[in-house]
Design a protein around this motif. Structure first.
Motif, PDB file in Angstrom:
ATOM      1  N   UNK A  99       0.833  -1.209   0.000  1.00 37.52           N
ATOM      2  CA  UNK A  99       0.000   0.000   0.000  1.00 37.52           C
ATOM      3  C   UNK A  99       0.868   1.260   0.000  1.00 37.52           C
ATOM      4  N   UNK A 100       0.276   2.342  -0.468  1.00 40.44           N
ATOM      5  CA  UNK A 100       0.940   3.639  -0.499  1.00 40.44           C
ATOM      6  C   UNK A 100      -0.080   4.721  -0.181  1.00 40.44           C
ATOM      7  N   UNK A 101       0.363   5.804   0.448  1.00 42.91           N
ATOM      8  CA  UNK A 101      -0.464   6.989   0.661  1.00 42.91           C
ATOM      9  C   UNK A 101       0.023   8.077  -0.283  1.00 42.91           C
ATOM     10  N   UNK A 102      -0.906   8.655  -1.039  1.00 44.44           N
ATOM     11  CA  UNK A 102      -0.592   9.712  -1.992  1.00 44.44           C
ATOM     12  C   UNK A 102      -1.418  10.951  -1.666  1.00 44.44           C
ATOM     13  N   UNK A 103      -0.806  12.113  -1.796  1.00 44.14           N
ATOM     14  CA  UNK A 103      -1.480  13.382  -1.530  1.00 44.14           C
ATOM     15  C   UNK A 103      -1.554  14.200  -2.815  1.00 44.14           C
ATOM     16  N   UNK A 104      -2.695  14.852  -3.006  1.00 43.43           N
ATOM     17  CA  UNK A 104      -2.877  15.739  -4.157  1.00 43.43           C
ATOM     18  C   UNK A 104      -2.816  17.182  -3.694  1.00 43.43           C
ATOM     19  N   UNK A 105      -2.115  17.983  -4.466  1.00 48.12           N
ATOM     20  CA  UNK A 105      -2.000  19.413  -4.192  1.00 48.12           C
ATOM     21  C   UNK A 105      -2.316  20.162  -5.484  1.00 48.12           C
ATOM     22  N   UNK A 140      -3.631   3.760  -1.738  1.00 48.29           N
ATOM     23  CA  UNK A 140      -3.552   2.986  -2.970  1.00 48.29           C
ATOM     24  C   UNK A 140      -3.132   1.561  -2.622  1.00 48.29           C
ATOM     25  N   UNK A 141      -3.874   0.575  -3.105  1.00 48.84           N
ATOM     26  CA  UNK A 141      -3.532  -0.821  -2.876  1.00 48.84           C
ATOM     27  C   UNK A 141      -2.598  -1.271  -3.996  1.00 48.84           C
ATOM     28  N   UNK A 142      -1.327  -1.459  -3.677  1.00 48.97           N
ATOM     29  CA  UNK A 142      -0.334  -1.892  -4.661  1.00 48.97           C
ATOM     30  C   UNK A 142      -0.062  -3.392  -4.559  1.00 48.97           C
ATOM     31  N   UNK A 143      -0.777  -4.072  -3.686  1.00 46.16           N
ATOM     32  CA  UNK A 143      -0.577  -5.510  -3.492  1.00 46.16           C
ATOM     33  C   UNK A 143      -1.521  -6.340  -4.338  1.00 46.16           C
ATOM     34  N   UNK A 150      -9.068   9.976  19.582  1.00 45.05           N
ATOM     35  CA  UNK A 150     -10.353   9.313  19.346  1.00 45.05           C
ATOM     36  C   UNK A 150     -10.242   8.479  18.077  1.00 45.05           C
ATOM     37  N   UNK A 151     -11.148   7.508  17.935  1.00 40.58           N
ATOM     38  CA  UNK A 151     -11.189   6.659  16.756  1.00 40.58           C
ATOM     39  C   UNK A 151     -12.327   7.114  15.850  1.00 40.58           C
ATOM     40  N   UNK A 152     -12.010   7.250  14.589  1.00 37.34           N
ATOM     41  CA  UNK A 152     -12.981   7.629  13.567  1.00 37.34           C
ATOM     42  C   UNK A 152     -13.280   6.338  12.803  1.00 37.34           C
ATOM     43  N   UNK A 153     -14.466   5.785  13.013  1.00 42.48           N
ATOM     44  CA  UNK A 153     -14.805   4.496  12.413  1.00 42.48           C
ATOM     45  C   UNK A 153     -15.187   4.681  10.954  1.00 42.48           C
ATOM     46  N   UNK A 154     -14.257   4.327  10.083  1.00 44.03           N
ATOM     47  CA  UNK A 154     -14.458   4.423   8.633  1.00 44.03           C
ATOM     48  C   UNK A 154     -14.004   3.119   7.999  1.00 44.03           C
ATOM     49  N   UNK A 155     -14.696   2.017   8.268  1.00 44.62           N
ATOM     50  CA  UNK A 155     -14.253   0.750   7.682  1.00 44.62           C
ATOM     51  C   UNK A 155     -14.391   0.773   6.166  1.00 44.62           C
ATOM     52  N   UNK A 156     -13.524   0.037   5.519  1.00 50.26           N
ATOM     53  CA  UNK A 156     -13.572  -0.037   4.069  1.00 50.26           C
ATOM     54  C   UNK A 156     -12.684  -1.137   3.547  1.00 50.26           C
ATOM     55  N   UNK A 157     -12.859  -1.444   2.276  1.00 51.47           N
ATOM     56  CA  UNK A 157     -12.054  -2.451   1.588  1.00 51.47           C
ATOM     57  C   UNK A 157     -11.511  -1.807   0.323  1.00 51.47           C
ATOM     58  N   UNK A 174      -6.897  -0.752  -6.526  1.00 48.74           N
ATOM     59  CA  UNK A 174      -7.897   0.265  -6.202  1.00 48.74           C
ATOM     60  C   UNK A 174      -7.349   1.334  -5.275  1.00 48.74           C
ATOM     61  N   UNK A 175      -8.188   2.322  -5.022  1.00 49.61           N
ATOM     62  CA  UNK A 175      -7.808   3.401  -4.117  1.00 49.61           C
ATOM     63  C   UNK A 175      -8.981   3.788  -3.245  1.00 49.61           C
ATOM     64  N   UNK A 176      -8.688   4.378  -2.095  1.00 46.14           N
ATOM     65  CA  UNK A 176      -9.697   4.771  -1.129  1.00 46.14           C
ATOM     66  C   UNK A 176      -9.326   6.147  -0.607  1.00 46.14           C
TER      67      UNK A 176
END
Length: 154
Positions: free
Chosen positions: A19-25, A44-47, A67-74, A79-81
């Motif tokens: 996985x990778x984290x990408x930022x847009x500016x 980004x799922x690179x696996x 605090x925990x922010x519950x944002x479950x996802x797949x 793909x990307x999230x």
């Protein structure tokens, strides 16, 4: 062709196993607010297997609270999230206010954000988010200090 203020760049914030984290500016935001300005952060799922997101943990570095922010996802392979964008940053600010905190939106306050992944193996992606800013379109952007540090090294 898009006007120059709408053009932007994607920069890698973190890389992990699969996985990778990408930022847009956007160019205009980068010119106005500096290298750390961002309007979107994606995972980004690179696996080759799906990533399962459990939640997002938000820690105030100056107040030692969280605090925990519950944002479950797949996120399927390839793909990307979206972790943070204008809308989700507004939600994050609202959650902050519900907990009687005023951290987001105050200049200089830095928060550690941890994305907890459950599968394919437990993984914690950690990054920092500083205060928010109003974009020219009156949306909210946010600052990612690691992007600024990355620019300093080049």
């Amino acid at each position: 062709m898009l006007p120059p203020e709408k053009l932007g760049q994607w920069r890698q914030l973190l890389g992990g196993e699969g996985c990778e984290l990408w930022a847009a500016t956007r160019t205009m935001d980068h010119l106005r607010f500096g290298a750390a300005a961002a309007t979107q952060l994606i995972l980004l799922n690179t696996g080759s297997v799906p990533l399962r997101i459990r939640d997002i943990e938000v820690n105030w570095l100056i107040a030692s609270t969280s605090f925990h922010w519950y944002r479950p996802g797949v996120v399927e392979p390839g793909g990307r999230w979206t972790l943070l964008d204008e809308r989700s940053f507004d939600v994050l600010m609202a959650l902050t206010r519900q907990r009687q905190r005023r951290g987001f939106g105050m200049e200089g306050t830095v928060h550690q954000v941890v994305v907890h992944l459950d599968e394919p193996q437990p993984l914690h992606l950690t990054f920092e988010v500083s205060w928010g800013f109003a974009t020219p379109d009156y949306d909210m952007g946010f600052f990612l200090p690691a992007l600024e540090e990355d620019d300093a090294g080049h």
